[in-house]
Scaffold this active site. Structure first.
Site, PDB file in Angstrom:
ATOM      1  N   GLU A 279     108.506 114.737  67.522  1.00  0.00           N
ATOM      2  CA  GLU A 279     108.272 116.149  67.817  1.00  0.00           C
ATOM      3  C   GLU A 279     107.799 116.358  69.249  1.00  0.00           C
ATOM      4  OE1 GLU A 279     108.369 120.196  66.619  1.00  0.00           O
ATOM      5  OE2 GLU A 279     109.125 118.364  65.671  1.00  0.00           O
TER       6      GLU A 279
ATOM      7  N   HIS B   3     101.560  99.238  86.459  1.00  0.00           N
ATOM      8  CA  HIS B   3     100.977 100.163  87.440  1.00  0.00           C
ATOM      9  C   HIS B   3     100.677 101.532  86.813  1.00  0.00           C
ATOM     10  CE1 HIS B   3     100.154 102.185  91.222  1.00  0.00           C
ATOM     11  NE2 HIS B   3     101.063 103.098  90.908  1.00  0.00           N
TER      12      HIS B   3
END
Length: 205
Positions: free
Chosen positions: A17, A73
């Site tokens: 959703e 990162h």
């Protein structure tokens, strides 16, 4: 963490959703529940400015992506304005977290399949013996379709011979003495509390 669990070149998830909160290409129309979200993953570099070339290449290769993951990162997200970009970042963060247990579940399913498909079991399956007959039977028949016995007590009508979900009778009304009646007549307590037989070794203590 998502980039460590997805060693490939992209993070892929669908039928969630929260995908509706992500826009196509970051600036287009909102995605649908049925759409497949693909977020490219690029390798990290010692300096952030060195990511420019690989990031540009990923954006050209995935024009519908609304973000780019950098392994070990973080993630770069964009949108029409900072508010929509922030909304997409929150949706993507949720989907990344959701993707971790999904990935673990896939791995667990694969491991389970490998455990089940040991040579003896595989030979039985290949010889035509169904898994239901091998693993799903008991003294009362298949565990997938258990049958009630004469000792089965329905929790609704309190009769025997059928399960509660099979009951077609009305729930009987069972009157119980009030607290005042129990205080006035303590012998009524025996009708409410079940009788427990005390073992002989405990009676002398």
């Amino acid at each position: 963490m998502a980039t460590l669990l997805w060693p490939g070149e992209s993070f892929v998830i669908s039928h969630q959703e929260m995908i509706k909160g992500v826009r196509i290409g970051g600036n287009g129309t909102a995605m649908s529940y049925l759409d497949t979200l693909v977020v490219p993953i690029i390798e990290n570099t010692p300096h952030e400015e060195d990511l420019r070339d690989s990031m540009a290449e990923a954006m050209v290769k995935h024009p519908n992506a609304a973000a780019i993951l950098v392994r070990r990162h973080g993630v770069y997200v964009w949108g029409p304005d900072w508010e929509k970009a922030k909304t997409q970042a929150e949706c993507l963060d949720y989907l990344f977290e959701l993707g971790k247990p999904s990935r673990d579940l896939d791995q667990a399913t694969l491991t389970l399949n490998l455990i089940i498909a040991t040579p003896p079991v595989a030979a039985q399956i290949m010889s035509g013996i169904g898994s239901r007959r091998t693993f799903g039977t008991s003294s009362r028949g298949s565990t997938n379709n258990p049958r009630a016995t004469s000792s089965t007590v329905c929790q609704k009508c309190l009769q025997t011979g059928h399960f509660t979900y099979q009951c077609k009778f009305k729930r009987p009304y069972m009157s119980r003495p009030s607290r005042t009646q129990l205080l006035e007549k303590p012998e009524l307590l025996a009708k409410v509390q079940p009788q427990v037989e005390i073992p002989d070794e405990f009676k002398s203590k």
